[in-house]
Each structure stands twice: as structure tokens, then as C-alpha cells.
Write a protein that holds these residues in place. Structure first.
Motif, PDB file in Angstrom:
ATOM      1  N   TYR A 166      -6.248  12.079  -7.757  1.00  0.00           N
ATOM      2  CA  TYR A 166      -6.093  10.662  -7.415  1.00  0.00           C
ATOM      3  C   TYR A 166      -7.005   9.829  -8.308  1.00  0.00           C
ATOM      4  CZ  TYR A 166      -3.464  11.771  -3.188  1.00  0.00           C
ATOM      5  OH  TYR A 166      -2.514  12.207  -2.307  1.00  0.00           O
TER       6      TYR A 166
ATOM      7  N   GLN B 283      -8.825   6.966   1.330  1.00  0.00           N
ATOM      8  CA  GLN B 283      -7.840   7.190   2.388  1.00  0.00           C
ATOM      9  C   GLN B 283      -7.651   8.681   2.647  1.00  0.00           C
ATOM     10  OE1 GLN B 283      -6.168   4.807   4.396  1.00  0.00           O
ATOM     11  NE2 GLN B 283      -5.878   6.740   5.494  1.00  0.00           N
TER      12      GLN B 283
ATOM     13  N   GLY C 111      -9.338   3.770  -3.892  1.00  0.00           N
ATOM     14  CA  GLY C 111      -8.880   3.485  -2.541  1.00  0.00           C
ATOM     15  C   GLY C 111      -8.081   4.628  -1.953  1.00  0.00           C
ATOM     16  N   MET C 112      -7.282   5.285  -2.775  1.00  0.00           N
ATOM     17  CA  MET C 112      -6.483   6.399  -2.278  1.00  0.00           C
ATOM     18  C   MET C 112      -7.343   7.632  -2.027  1.00  0.00           C
ATOM     19  SD  MET C 112      -2.916   5.975  -4.321  1.00  0.00           S
ATOM     20  CE  MET C 112      -1.996   4.436  -4.144  1.00  0.00           C
TER      21      MET C 112
ATOM     22  N   SER D 174      -1.233  11.938   8.065  1.00  0.00           N
ATOM     23  CA  SER D 174      -1.228  11.111   9.267  1.00  0.00           C
ATOM     24  C   SER D 174      -0.308  11.670  10.355  1.00  0.00           C
ATOM     25  CB  SER D 174      -0.805   9.682   8.925  1.00  0.00           C
ATOM     26  OG  SER D 174       0.492   9.670   8.345  1.00  0.00           O
TER      27      SER D 174
ATOM     28  N   ALA E  48     -10.573   9.839   4.664  1.00  0.00           N
ATOM     29  CA  ALA E  48     -10.463   9.391   6.058  1.00  0.00           C
ATOM     30  C   ALA E  48      -9.442  10.229   6.818  1.00  0.00           C
ATOM     31  CB  ALA E  48     -10.084   7.907   6.091  1.00  0.00           C
ATOM     32  N   ASP E  49      -8.329  10.561   6.182  1.00  0.00           N
ATOM     33  CA  ASP E  49      -7.307  11.382   6.831  1.00  0.00           C
ATOM     34  C   ASP E  49      -7.844  12.779   7.134  1.00  0.00           C
ATOM     35  OD1 ASP E  49      -5.423   9.354   6.803  1.00  0.00           O
ATOM     36  OD2 ASP E  49      -4.497  10.016   4.926  1.00  0.00           O
TER      37      ASP E  49
ATOM     38  N   ARG F 160     -10.273  12.663  10.084  1.00  0.00           N
ATOM     39  CA  ARG F 160      -9.578  12.464  11.365  1.00  0.00           C
ATOM     40  C   ARG F 160      -9.075  13.782  11.932  1.00  0.00           C
ATOM     41  NH1 ARG F 160      -4.478  12.055  13.205  1.00  0.00           N
ATOM     42  NH2 ARG F 160      -3.685  12.584  11.139  1.00  0.00           N
TER      43      ARG F 160
ATOM     44  N   GLN G  88       0.982   4.160  -2.844  1.00  0.00           N
ATOM     45  CA  GLN G  88       0.787   5.573  -2.542  1.00  0.00           C
ATOM     46  C   GLN G  88       1.958   6.408  -3.035  1.00  0.00           C
ATOM     47  OE1 GLN G  88       0.167   5.417   1.702  1.00  0.00           O
ATOM     48  NE2 GLN G  88      -2.057   5.332   1.495  1.00  0.00           N
TER      49      GLN G  88
ATOM     50  N   VAL H 137       0.830  -1.195   0.000  1.00  0.00           N
ATOM     51  CA  VAL H 137       0.000   0.000   0.000  1.00  0.00           C
ATOM     52  C   VAL H 137       0.870   1.253   0.000  1.00  0.00           C
ATOM     53  CG1 VAL H 137      -1.689   1.330   1.310  1.00  0.00           C
ATOM     54  CG2 VAL H 137      -1.922  -1.153   1.128  1.00  0.00           C
ATOM     55  N   GLN H 138       1.928   1.244   0.803  1.00  0.00           N
ATOM     56  CA  GLN H 138       2.822   2.392   0.847  1.00  0.00           C
ATOM     57  C   GLN H 138       3.503   2.613  -0.498  1.00  0.00           C
ATOM     58  OE1 GLN H 138       5.448   1.528   4.099  1.00  0.00           O
ATOM     59  NE2 GLN H 138       4.006   2.227   5.653  1.00  0.00           N
TER      60      GLN H 138
END
Length: 237
Positions: free
Chosen positions: A137, A145, A141-142, A118, A148-149, A152, A7, A3-4
Motif C-alpha cells: 500500500y 485503515q 491512509g490505506m 470489515s 485499524a481493521d 478490530r 481503495q 474512499v471506496q
């Protein structure tokens, strides 16, 4: 680790696309002094100001903001002009050269962060904005993410804001449109606001030599011709 790596590869693709675009003749179409660009900026400021007043309020003094993918800092400078305190603002980027330009052009006190969201503190922001970032993007999925970031980082009662493209550009495969339904899935917010704006670029450029009233009337009566939108979603208190 996979995943990293994905990204990192996506960030490198976006960086290459950005460098290629800024080195091309297409950049001249977005010069600050062009009549169509001036009108677009004015319309965007009007819509943005109305939406901010109805969400974070009229007094920006104590509003804490993170601008994701801040570029050269134009949005943060606009907020400062409208009364925001520089020390309450943070701009993030994956490209240090853009942050260097932003810092040189912006009032002292603004925080600058190069790297992943993050690393920023959770639950500390009243407004988290991303402008023409989601469309960069291509991987769903990215995008999820990123959403979500951003969520948060928000305080309870805070707002996420997205400014982005409604339609795909057949001449630019490096970006993909963003839909309201997609953003609604990302953020289970208490309430949302959505406003379309700005005529599609070919029409805007074609009308640039006409009186501004012509553009204003067309933009008012033909919303399907709007190329972009501002979306805001509130996190439950």
C-alpha cells in the motif's frame, strides 16, 4: 464513495503489479530450491518461532489466527506444521485465484475469505498477521485503515504481527518500506517486539555459494544489512 473508489483502485494496482511480477523472469530468483532462498526460509522460521513462543505461546492448538493477504497459504501451513488447528485459521485475500491455490495446497478446515476485513467478526482472533502487505500500500491512509481493521479483529490480549521490508527498492516502485515508528503509531499496544532478519537480496545471492556459516556470521554482526523485520504488538487485555 470516493474512499471506496480509491481503495478499489489501489487493490487493482496491487493486483496488476502482482500479475506482472509473477509473469516476469524475476520470479526465478525466488525459486524454492535456490540456496539463498532455502537459507532465508530457515532463518525466517527460526526468528518467527522464537517470537511466537514469547507471545502466543508454545501450544498453538487453540490459537485463532487471521493471515491477511495470505497469498498461497504458506504461513498457515507453517502454523499447522507447528500444531495449529486448521479450523482456527483464516486466510484472506483480494484475489480469488490465490485463495484457490491456497485451499488446494492446505489441510481441510482452514477458512478462506475473499474481500474486505470489515466482513470478519471483531474481537475473535489471538493473532492477526500481515506479511509484505503494508509495503504494497503506497497510500498512508490505506495503511492506517488496514492497521485499524487488523486491530478490530483482535481479542484483548491478542497480537498483531507484521513481516515486511525495512528499505525501499529503487527497482520496484510498486512497494514502499514500512518503519517501526509507523506501526507504533497505528497500534497503541501494551508491548511490542521487533526483530530484523534476512540479508539484503543482492548480498544474500552473492553469498549463496559459500558455506552457510559465512551468511550466518554476517547476518549476526551486521544488522543494518537486514532487509526485513518481524514486528509484534499486543492489544491490552
Amino acid at each position: 464513495m470516493d474512499v471506496q473508489l480509491d481503495q478499489q483502485a489501489e487493490q487493482e494496482r496491487i493486483a496488476r503489479a502482482y500479475r506482472g511480477w509473477h509473469g516476469s523472469a524475476a520470479l526465478a530468483r525466488h525459486a524454492w530450491h535456490r540456496p539463498d532462498v532455502v537459507r532465508q526460509q530457515a532463518m525466517r522460521a527460526r526468528v518467527l518461532s522464537r517470537m511466537l513462543v514469547s507471545t502466543v505461546g508454545t501450544d498453538l492448538t487453540h490459537v485463532r489466527v487471521v493471515d491477511v493477504g495470505c497469498g498461497t497459504g504458506a504461513f498457515l501451513r507453517q502454523l499447522i506444521d507447528w500444531g495449529a488447528t486448521p479450523a482456527n485459521l483464516t486466510g484472506t485475500e483480494f484475489q480469488q485465484d490465490r485463495l484457490d491455490i491456497a485451499a488446494a495446497r492446505t489441510a481441510p478446515g482452514v477458512g478462506w475469505h475473499c474481500g474486505a476485513l470489515s466482513l470478519l467478526p471483531a474481537g475473535n482472533s489471538d493473532l492477526v498477521a500481515a506479511q509484505t502487505v503494508f509495503s504494497s500500500y503506497l497510500d498512508p491512509g490505506m495503511r492506517a485503515q488496514l492497521a485499524a481493521d487488523m486491530w478490530r479483529l483482535l481479542k484483548p490480549g491478542g497480537w498483531c504481527m507484521v513481516f515486511d521490508f525495512r528499505y525501499n527498492n529503487p527497482k520496484n516502485p510498486q512497494v514502499r518500506r514500512v518503519t517501526r515508528e509507523e506501526l507504533d503509531r497505528f497500534w497503541p499496544g501494551e508491548r511490542q517486539q521487533y526483530q530484523t532478519l534476512l540479508l539484503v537480496p543482492p548480498i544474500g545471492r552473492a553469498l549463496a555459494g559459500l558455506p552457510a556459516l559465512v551468511t550466518e556470521i554476517l547476518a549476526t554482526v551486521a544488522p543494518p544489512l537486514h532487509s526485513q523485520f518481524i514486528y509484534m504488538c499486543r492489544k491490552k487485555p
